[in-house]
Design a protein around this motif. Structure first.
Motif, short mmCIF file in Angstrom:
data_model
loop_
_atom_site.label_atom_id
_atom_site.label_comp_id
_atom_site.label_asym_id
_atom_site.label_seq_id
_atom_site.Cartn_x
_atom_site.Cartn_y
_atom_site.Cartn_z
N LYS A 1 0.82 -1.20 0.00
CA LYS A 1 0.00 0.00 0.00
C LYS A 1 0.86 1.26 0.00
CE LYS A 1 -3.79 2.32 2.24
NZ LYS A 1 -4.84 2.35 3.25
N GLU A 2 1.92 1.26 0.83
CA GLU A 2 2.74 2.45 0.99
C GLU A 2 3.39 2.86 -0.34
OE1 GLU A 2 5.66 2.12 4.03
OE2 GLU A 2 6.01 4.29 4.08
N MET B 1 2.51 1.60 -3.27
CA MET B 1 1.50 1.44 -4.31
C MET B 1 1.97 0.51 -5.45
SD MET B 1 -0.61 5.02 -4.35
CE MET B 1 0.61 6.06 -5.10
N GLY C 1 -7.70 0.53 -1.21
CA GLY C 1 -7.96 1.85 -1.78
C GLY C 1 -7.18 2.11 -3.06
N LEU C 2 -6.69 1.04 -3.67
CA LEU C 2 -5.84 1.22 -4.86
C LEU C 2 -6.51 0.61 -6.10
CD1 LEU C 2 -2.45 0.33 -3.15
CD2 LEU C 2 -3.24 2.61 -3.82
N VAL D 1 9.47 3.10 -10.32
CA VAL D 1 8.84 3.59 -11.54
C VAL D 1 9.85 4.17 -12.52
CG1 VAL D 1 6.50 3.95 -10.68
CG2 VAL D 1 8.20 5.73 -10.32
N LYS D 2 11.05 4.47 -12.03
CA LYS D 2 12.11 4.96 -12.92
C LYS D 2 13.22 3.93 -12.96
CE LYS D 2 12.20 10.02 -12.53
NZ LYS D 2 12.90 11.11 -11.81
N PRO E 1 -4.03 5.35 -6.76
CA PRO E 1 -5.13 5.49 -5.82
C PRO E 1 -6.47 5.36 -6.56
CG PRO E 1 -3.60 7.36 -5.68
CD PRO E 1 -3.25 6.59 -6.91
N ARG F 1 -9.91 19.00 -21.57
CA ARG F 1 -9.46 18.36 -20.33
C ARG F 1 -10.56 17.59 -19.61
NH1 ARG F 1 -4.72 19.02 -18.11
NH2 ARG F 1 -5.53 19.10 -15.99
N ASP G 1 -12.34 12.78 -7.96
CA ASP G 1 -12.15 12.82 -6.51
C ASP G 1 -13.46 12.85 -5.73
OD1 ASP G 1 -9.42 12.72 -6.29
OD2 ASP G 1 -9.19 14.83 -6.84
N PRO H 1 11.56 15.64 -12.79
CA PRO H 1 10.71 15.80 -11.61
C PRO H 1 9.26 15.38 -11.84
CG PRO H 1 12.08 17.75 -11.92
CD PRO H 1 12.30 16.87 -13.12
N ALA I 1 7.99 13.01 -13.29
CA ALA I 1 7.75 11.57 -13.47
C ALA I 1 6.74 11.03 -12.47
CB ALA I 1 9.05 10.80 -13.38
N PRO J 1 3.98 9.35 0.82
CA PRO J 1 2.92 8.34 0.64
C PRO J 1 1.55 8.84 1.11
CG PRO J 1 4.49 7.67 2.36
CD PRO J 1 5.06 8.86 1.70
N LEU K 1 -0.01 10.86 -1.74
CA LEU K 1 -0.41 10.03 -2.87
C LEU K 1 -1.63 9.19 -2.52
CD1 LEU K 1 3.11 8.87 -4.13
CD2 LEU K 1 1.76 10.79 -4.94
N GLN K 2 -1.61 8.61 -1.32
CA GLN K 2 -2.75 7.77 -0.94
C GLN K 2 -4.04 8.59 -0.80
OE1 GLN K 2 -1.42 5.58 2.49
NE2 GLN K 2 0.20 4.62 1.29
N ARG L 1 -4.86 10.83 -2.82
CA ARG L 1 -5.15 11.29 -4.18
C ARG L 1 -4.73 12.73 -4.41
NH1 ARG L 1 -7.92 8.56 -7.78
NH2 ARG L 1 -8.97 10.41 -8.59
N ILE M 1 -1.91 14.03 -6.17
CA ILE M 1 -0.78 13.56 -6.97
C ILE M 1 -0.08 14.79 -7.53
CG2 ILE M 1 -0.02 11.97 -8.78
CD1 ILE M 1 -1.79 10.39 -7.01
N GLY N 1 -3.64 21.46 -12.18
CA GLY N 1 -5.04 21.05 -12.24
C GLY N 1 -5.85 21.91 -13.18
N ARG O 1 -6.48 20.46 1.59
CA ARG O 1 -6.33 19.06 2.00
C ARG O 1 -4.88 18.78 2.40
NH1 ARG O 1 -7.78 15.96 -2.94
NH2 ARG O 1 -7.39 14.12 -1.69
N ASP P 1 9.16 9.50 -6.79
CA ASP P 1 9.47 8.24 -7.46
C ASP P 1 10.74 7.58 -6.94
OD1 ASP P 1 11.44 9.82 -8.78
OD2 ASP P 1 9.93 10.43 -10.23
#
Lengths: 462, 462
Positions: free
Chosen positions: A105-106, A108, A129-130, A187-188, A218, A247, A288, B155, B157, B241, B244-245, B247, B249, B287, B299, B378
C-alpha cells in the motif's frame, strides 16, 4: 514430434517436478487444445501445471534438451490463438501460479504470480484503496500473465494506458531454464536494456514470466457512467477530441454504431435505451468527488450537441441497465451468425469515422453484415463480420480478402492490425502488411536472442 | 582504427552524403570529444552531421562496410559518457535533424526529428494547449533523441511518467543501413514485437532513431508551487505516501536534505527561504483551475504536520525565488569541490529515508561531504559526493568503493543503479551488481540481433 524423445521428457519431468504436475491423459489434454479463438485447436502431447518458478525452469530446460515446443498458457482466454499448442508440443500452464504475493500500500505496487485473474488483482488492490487500471473485456476470467503476453488493453486505456504502462519489474525464465530478474517496485529505471519493454506483448515467444511487479494508483472515489445517443456515428465520434482538448478525460469512451444497436435490439427482443439512435457513446468519468463529476458533467453537457437526453448512472442497477446493450453485443453476434470473425484494428483517433465508413461501404458491396464498436478514446475499432446465410465456400474465400482490405485501410490511415489482441496465429499471415521485411527479420533475430532453438511458442506472430 | 579504411570511409561519405556534412578538421572534432560527463573525453576520427534519415542510413552502411564504430549523438548533454566516441570512431550527430514535423492537435501527438531540443517541443506543444510532460533537468539544452536513448525522466515523473511513456512510434536505422518504421499516432498497439520498448533506454547501442511520434496531453491550465520546510528529512519524506494515498498527486515532489540547503546558503552568501530547516520539499500541483488547486492545498495543509509556514508561489517571480535553492545545488557543489561525482540511484519510495541515512552514516566514517536531493515521488535519489580537501590518490582509490557501497545499498532496498541517466561508460563496471550474468549475456545477444558487427556505440552499458 519424436516419440522416444517425448517419452524420455515425460519421465524426466515426472522425476524432476513431480508426477501430479505432468499430464498426459487425453481427456485432460483436450482442455488445453484450444483457447477462446474460434475454429482452431490442436492437441498437446504433454501439459505441465507449474506451481513455482523452479517448475517452469526445469520444464523449459527439459523441453530444450529434448527439443519439444513449450507453449506458455495462462487462463486461455486469448482470441488470436496464442495459446494453441501447435506442433503438438508441451503446454506449460501457469494457471496454478496464482498467488498475490503482496499488495504494498505504501509504495503502491502489487507483486503477483502470472496466473492471478485480473479481476482478483483489481479487487485485492481496491481493498487497500488502490486501482489496477487495465481492464480487458475478459477481466473476470483472463490472467495477468496472459495480459502481459498479449499487451492487453481495455476501455480504460484512454485515460490510464494499457498493461505495459503498469509493469515495473519481472522475473522470467529463458527457454534454457535461466531465471532472470529485472526492475521491481520502482517507476524509474535506466539500468541496462529494458527487458520489460520487449517482453510485454511478445505473446509467449521469448520467455515465460513467473513474477510481475505492477504499479497501482489510488482508486478514484467517485465514478459516473453516461449513455449519450446521437443521430450518427460521425456526430458521436466528433465529440471525442472536443472532450479531450477541454481536459475532460473520461476513463472510458466506448462507441456503438447503428448496426450494433439494431442487432442487440433484435437479439434481446426488448426495448433498449435509445434503440433507434444512430450511435451510442458510453462514457465513464471518474474523479475525486461527486461534486467534481457534476462539474465535468456540466461542461460535457455544454460541449455536446445532441437532440437526445443524456442518461447518467451512478448506482449499480442503473449502470447495469446502461451497459446492457454494449455487453450484449458479442452474444448477439454469435446468435445472429455462428460463423463470424472479429478484428481489433487501431487507427489515429480522428480517423475512426472515415475508417468505419470505408469498411461499411466495402462490406455492403459484398452484402455482408458488419457490427462495429470499440474504444473511441484510443482509436481501437472492433470490427465483426457475420457470415449470415452466405455460402460457406464463398465465405471462406472471401475472409482473407476482407481481412486484407481492413488491415490495409487501417494502415493507410496511420494505424495497425491489432490494438490489444496480438497477432498469434490468426493474423500472422498479415503481419507483413504492418511490419516490413527488415522489421520481421529483426524480430526473428530478437527471437533467436532469447530462444536460439525456437522452443517457445514456435510459429506464432511470424 | 585502420587508417586506410578511415580514409576510404571519408571519401565514400563525402561522395554519398555531401562534403559539408563530413568533418575531419581537428578543431571541429574537439567539440564532439566529450559530453557533460566530467573527466572523460576521446577524440573522434570523423564527425557526420546528418540532416536526413538517408544521411543516417548511408553513414551507417559505410561504417559497417569499413568496420568503423558509429557513436550517435544528440545535444551531448548526457552525464554517463554515452556520447563519448570511444575507439576513436565516427560521431553521428543528429543535432541538425531538429524539425518539429507536426503538432497534431486533434489527435494530440507530436512528430519530431531526434535533434529537437526538449524545451522547444514543449513550447510548440503549449502553443496548441498541449503538454509534453517529461522534463529532464537539462531540458533547455538536451534533445529528444538523447532523451529516448537514455530513458530520461525528470521531476514530473511522479505524476506523468518518463520518456518511454510517451513514445508511440519510431523510424529507426539499423547499423546495416536498413530503415524500419514502427507504431505511429496510436496509443494501443499489439502488432508484433514492441521495438519501441527495447529501443528507449538502449543508449544508442542498437539503432539510430530518426523520427519520433510522441503522445501529448492537454496542458493543465493552473499550476501552483509550494516550498514546505521540515525539521528533518524523515519527516519530509513521510509526507509523500500520505499525499499520494489521499489522491493528491503532485506533478513534482522534490526533496533537499539539510547538507544540501546549507551548501547552497554558503554558496549564495544570502538568506534563503527556511535556510535553517532540516529538509525542504518542493511540490508542484497542477489542475483544471485555481479553485481546484486551492482545494488540494487545503487538504494538503490538513495532512502535513510541520511547525513551519508553507510558501506558495503562482507568479513567475515567486516561483523563481522558491526554486532558487534547488536550482543552485549543482553550481554550489562545483563551487565547493571541483572534483565530485553524482549518482542517480533509485529505491522504492518508502525506502528513501533509510537509504539516505545509511549513505550519510557510511560517508561520515570516510569524512566525506555528501549532498543529497532528488525526486521523492518516485524514489529517485541524486547523491553527490565531494572530494573537498581529501588527497587525490586517496579519493581515486575510494571512489569505486563508495560507488559500489551506494549501488549495493540501493539494490538491497529493492532499487537499482540509475533512474534516468543510463549506464553509459561511468557505471558499466557496476552493471553486474544489478543485472545477473544471464541478464548481461541476454543483453549481448539482443545487441547482436540489432548490431551483429558491434558497430553502434561499442563498449557502452556492458
Amino acid at each position: 514430434m519424436n516419440k522416444t524423445a517425448l517419452n524420455k521428457a515425460v519421465l524426466s519431468l515426472r522425476k524432476s517436478i513431480g508426477r501430479d504436475k505432468v499430464i498426459t491423459d487425453p481427456y485432460m489434454l483436450d482442455q488445453f487444445s484450444r483457447d477462446e479463438t474460434s475454429d482452431i485447436s490442436e492437441f498437446p502431447a504433454i501439459v505441465v501445471r507449474a506451481t513455482s518458478v523452479t517448475d517452469v525452469s526445469k520444464t523449459l530446460a527439459i523441453c530444450s534438451k529434448y527439443n519439444i515446443p513449450a507453449i506458455p498458457r495462462g487462463a486461455g482466454t486469448g482470441v488470436t490463438g496464442g495459446a494453441i499448442p501447435v506442433k503438438h508440443g508441451l503446454v506449460l500452464s501457469v494457471e496454478q501460479m496464482n498467488n498475490i504475493i503482496e499488495i504494498d500500500k505504501e509504495n503502491m505496487f502489487a507483486v503477483v504470480e502470472p496466473g492471478v485473474i485480473t479481476k482478483t488483482l483489481q479487487d485485492a488492490a481496491l481493498e487497500h484503496g488502490l486501482m489496477y487500471p487495465p481492464d480487458p473485456a475478459s477481466l473476470d476470467s483472463c490472467s495477468i500473465g496472459g495480459n502481459l503476453a498479449e499487451g492487453a488493453g481495455g476501455p480504460r486505456a484512454v485515460k490510464y494506458g494499457t498493461t505495459k504502462d503498469y509493469v515495473t519489474g519481472l522475473e522470467f525464465v529463458l527457454p534454457n531454464g535461466a531465471v532472470i530478474n529485472t526492475g521491481g517496485k520502482i517507476v524509474k529505471n535506466a539500468t541496462g536494456y529494458n527487458f520489460i519493454g520487449i517482453l510485454v506483448g511478445s505473446e509467449g515467444t521469448l520467455a515465460v514470466i513467473t513474477k510481475i511487479y505492477l504499479k497501482l494508483i489510488p482508486a478514484p472515489p467517485a465514478v459516473i457512467d453516461l449513455l449519450i445517443p446521437f443521430d450518427s456515428i460521425d456526430k458521436a465520434l466528433n465529440i471525442v477530441p472536443l472532450l479531450l482538448q477541454n481536459r475532460i478525460i473520461p476513463s472510458t469512451i466506448e462507441f456503438m454504431e447503428e448496426d450494433a444497436i439494431k442487432l442487440v435490439k433484435e437479439f434481446l427482443k426488448e426495448e433498449i435505451p435509445f434503440g433507434n439512435a444512430g450511435a451510442h457513446l458510453l462514457i465513464q468519468i471518474d474523479g475525486d468527488s461527486e461534486d467534481d463529476l457534476m462539474k465535468d458533467l456540466d461542461r460535457l453537457n455544454n460541449l455536446i450537441n445532441t437532440k437526445y437526453e443524456i442518461i447518467a448512472a451512478n448506482t449499480k442497477i442503473q449502470k447495469e441497465r446502461l451497459w446492457k446493450t454494449r455487453r450484449s453485443i458479442r452474444e448477439s453476434i454469435k446468435n445472429a451468425s455462428s460463423i463470424f470473425f472479429g478484428e481489433d484494428t487501431v487507427v489515429p483517433r480522428s480517423k475512426v469515422p472515415v475508417f468505419i465508413k470505408d469498411i461499411k461501404t466495402y462490406l455492403n458491396t459484398e452484402s455482408l453484415r458488419s457490427i462495429i464498436y470499440g474504444h473511441a478514446g484510443d482509436g481501437n475499432v472492433h470490427i465483426n463480420i457475420l457470415k449470415g446465410d452466405m455460402n460457406i465456400e464463398k465465405w471462406n474465400k472471401l475472409v482473407p480478402k476482407i481481412k486484407k482490405y481492413i488491415f490495409k485501410k487501417a494502415i493507410f490511415y496511420g494505424g495497425t492490425l491489432t490494438g490489444e489482441h496480438g497477432i498469434g496465429l490468426t493474423k500472422k499471415n498479415y503481419l507483413n502488411l504492418a511490419v516490413s521485411k527488415e522489421g520481421i527479420e529483426l524480430s526473428k533475430r530478437i527471437k533467436a536472442a532469447f530462444d536460439p532453438n525456437s522452443i517457445l511458442n514456435p510459429g506464432k506472430i511470424f
